[in-house]
Design a protein around this motif. Structure first.
Motif, PDB file in Angstrom:
ATOM      1  N   VAL A 241       0.841  -1.212   0.000  1.00 52.33           N
ATOM      2  CA  VAL A 241       0.000   0.000   0.000  1.00 52.33           C
ATOM      3  C   VAL A 241       0.867   1.249   0.000  1.00 52.33           C
ATOM      4  N   TYR A 242       1.896   1.237   0.841  1.00 56.40           N
ATOM      5  CA  TYR A 242       2.739   2.425   0.977  1.00 56.40           C
ATOM      6  C   TYR A 242       3.905   2.440   0.000  1.00 56.40           C
ATOM      7  N   GLY A 243       4.071   1.364  -0.750  1.00 57.51           N
ATOM      8  CA  GLY A 243       5.127   1.335  -1.765  1.00 57.51           C
ATOM      9  C   GLY A 243       6.524   1.355  -1.196  1.00 57.51           C
ATOM     10  N   PHE A 244       6.744   0.681  -0.077  1.00 60.07           N
ATOM     11  CA  PHE A 244       8.074   0.662   0.535  1.00 60.07           C
ATOM     12  C   PHE A 244       9.052  -0.173  -0.295  1.00 60.07           C
ATOM     13  N   THR A 245      10.262   0.287  -0.335  1.00 59.10           N
ATOM     14  CA  THR A 245      11.319  -0.439  -1.031  1.00 59.10           C
ATOM     15  C   THR A 245      11.878  -1.524  -0.111  1.00 59.10           C
ATOM     16  N   LYS A 246      12.684  -2.395  -0.682  1.00 61.01           N
ATOM     17  CA  LYS A 246      13.318  -3.467   0.094  1.00 61.01           C
ATOM     18  C   LYS A 246      14.185  -2.878   1.205  1.00 61.01           C
ATOM     19  N   GLU A 247      14.901  -1.818   0.897  1.00 60.91           N
ATOM     20  CA  GLU A 247      15.778  -1.186   1.881  1.00 60.91           C
ATOM     21  C   GLU A 247      14.964  -0.563   3.029  1.00 60.91           C
ATOM     22  N   ILE A 249      11.992  -1.556   4.036  1.00 60.40           N
ATOM     23  CA  ILE A 249      11.439  -2.661   4.824  1.00 60.40           C
ATOM     24  C   ILE A 249      12.506  -3.212   5.770  1.00 60.40           C
ATOM     25  N   GLU A 250      13.725  -3.320   5.277  1.00 63.60           N
ATOM     26  CA  GLU A 250      14.833  -3.793   6.120  1.00 63.60           C
ATOM     27  C   GLU A 250      15.077  -2.841   7.288  1.00 63.60           C
ATOM     28  N   ALA A 251      14.930  -1.547   7.046  1.00 63.33           N
ATOM     29  CA  ALA A 251      15.104  -0.546   8.112  1.00 63.33           C
ATOM     30  C   ALA A 251      14.030  -0.692   9.183  1.00 63.33           C
ATOM     31  N   ILE A 252      12.813  -0.992   8.746  1.00 62.98           N
ATOM     32  CA  ILE A 252      11.706  -1.208   9.677  1.00 62.98           C
ATOM     33  C   ILE A 252      11.956  -2.459  10.529  1.00 62.98           C
ATOM     34  N   ASN A 253      12.370  -3.545   9.867  1.00 60.52           N
ATOM     35  CA  ASN A 253      12.622  -4.796  10.565  1.00 60.52           C
ATOM     36  C   ASN A 253      13.788  -4.681  11.550  1.00 60.52           C
ATOM     37  N   GLU A 254      14.732  -3.806  11.227  1.00 61.65           N
ATOM     38  CA  GLU A 254      15.937  -3.667  12.055  1.00 61.65           C
ATOM     39  C   GLU A 254      15.596  -3.125  13.449  1.00 61.65           C
ATOM     40  N   VAL A 255      14.639  -2.218  13.553  1.00 65.01           N
ATOM     41  CA  VAL A 255      14.331  -1.625  14.855  1.00 65.01           C
ATOM     42  C   VAL A 255      13.200  -2.345  15.592  1.00 65.01           C
ATOM     43  N   TYR A 256      12.483  -3.245  14.868  1.00 63.86           N
ATOM     44  CA  TYR A 256      11.343  -3.928  15.493  1.00 63.86           C
ATOM     45  C   TYR A 256      11.825  -4.915  16.544  1.00 63.86           C
ATOM     46  N   PRO A 257      11.273  -4.874  17.764  1.00 60.15           N
ATOM     47  CA  PRO A 257      11.749  -5.776  18.832  1.00 60.15           C
ATOM     48  C   PRO A 257      11.387  -7.220  18.533  1.00 60.15           C
ATOM     49  N   SER A 258      12.308  -8.114  18.784  1.00 62.60           N
ATOM     50  CA  SER A 258      12.078  -9.537  18.530  1.00 62.60           C
ATOM     51  C   SER A 258      11.185 -10.115  19.615  1.00 62.60           C
TER      52      SER A 258
END
Length: 258
Positions: A241-247, A249-258
């Motif tokens: 929906v927001y048209g996020f790039t692979k990079e 998405i990786e930035a989002i995943n990097e800060v998300y708590p496991s």
């Protein structure tokens, strides 16, 4: 609380300074024979909220007396049996002294429909974006925020899926308020989250169906792994929906708590 009571009141009613006035445990309810009072509501803590799931088990209850409640004979009995012994301290409240609140009413009550209809609940502070949905009677104190729909075209389950997404966490982490590793989920920044609920119908339907599946899983027992897999599917839809790039998405995943 102890030094606000008159000594003769403490002695007369055998009051323990740590006992509840409005928020009571099961033992206190039974002691005062008020378990059948219609204004006695289940009371929950912010720790009763998980991602998507809010607990339905509690050993706490709140006497939800407000100035708007109709005081029938049964509820008048509760005032006499339970609340009257605390009148000394309740009379000292600023709003009572100003005549704004009756002595037996809660100091800051909210519209009861908020607690008893479809809603999203969120703790005031959490490590991650932890939003839960329920439709039952669910009362809590000021450290829990309640989100209800003010417009018929807002689907709370769609909103729930978006609020629990990694995108929302990323926004709260960077643009919201934090205290250490905790997100501070107060009315601000909650009210400032940029949410697009006018999604394509097929996408909205897909997200709502996934949320329904998650809620169904929660009823059978909370399973982090299963919920996480379904949440990933919601996140994938939102990335499109927001048209996020692979990079990105990786930035989002990097800060998300496991």
């Amino acid at each position: 609380k102890e030094n606000k009571f008159k000594s003769d009141t403490l002695a007369k009613y055998n009051i323990d300074p740590d006992e509840g006035i409005f928020v009571l445990n099961k033992e206190e309810i039974l002691e005062d024979y008020i378990e059948n009072c219609e204004l006695l509501k289940p009371f929950y803590k912010n720790s009763d909220i998980k991602k998507y799931l809010s607990s339905n088990d509690t050993d706490k209850y709140i006497l939800y007396f407000t100035d708007k409640n109709i005081i029938n004979s049964e509820n008048s009995d509760v005032i006499q049996k339970h609340l009257l012994k605390y009148k000394d301290v309740l009379d000292l409240r600023r709003e009572t002294q100003k005549g704004i609140r009756k002595w037996f009413a809660l100091q800051w009550s909210r519209e009861q429909s908020i607690f008893e209809g479809p809603k999203i609940v969120v703790p005031q502070r959490a490590v991650s974006n932890r939003f839960a949905y329920n439709e039952g009677m669910w009362y809590a104190s000021a450290d829990v925020y309640f989100i209800t729909s003010k417009a018929k075209d807002i689907d709370l389950k769609l909103l729930l899926g978006i609020l629990n997404s990694k995108i929302t966490y990323f926004w709260l982490y960077n643009m919201g308020k934090r205290k250490g590793n905790y997100l501070e989920l107060y009315s601000s920044p909650l009210s400032e989250i940029p949410i697009n609920i006018n999604l394509d119908h097929s996408i909205s339907t897909k997200i709502i169906n996934i949320v329904d599946k998650i809620l169904s899983i929660c009823k059978d027992g909370y399973n982090h792994g299963s919920i996480g897999k379904y949440q990933d599917r919601i996140d994938e839809e939102l990335y499109k929906v927001y048209g996020f790039t692979k990079e990105e998405i990786e930035a989002i995943n990097e800060v998300y708590p496991s």
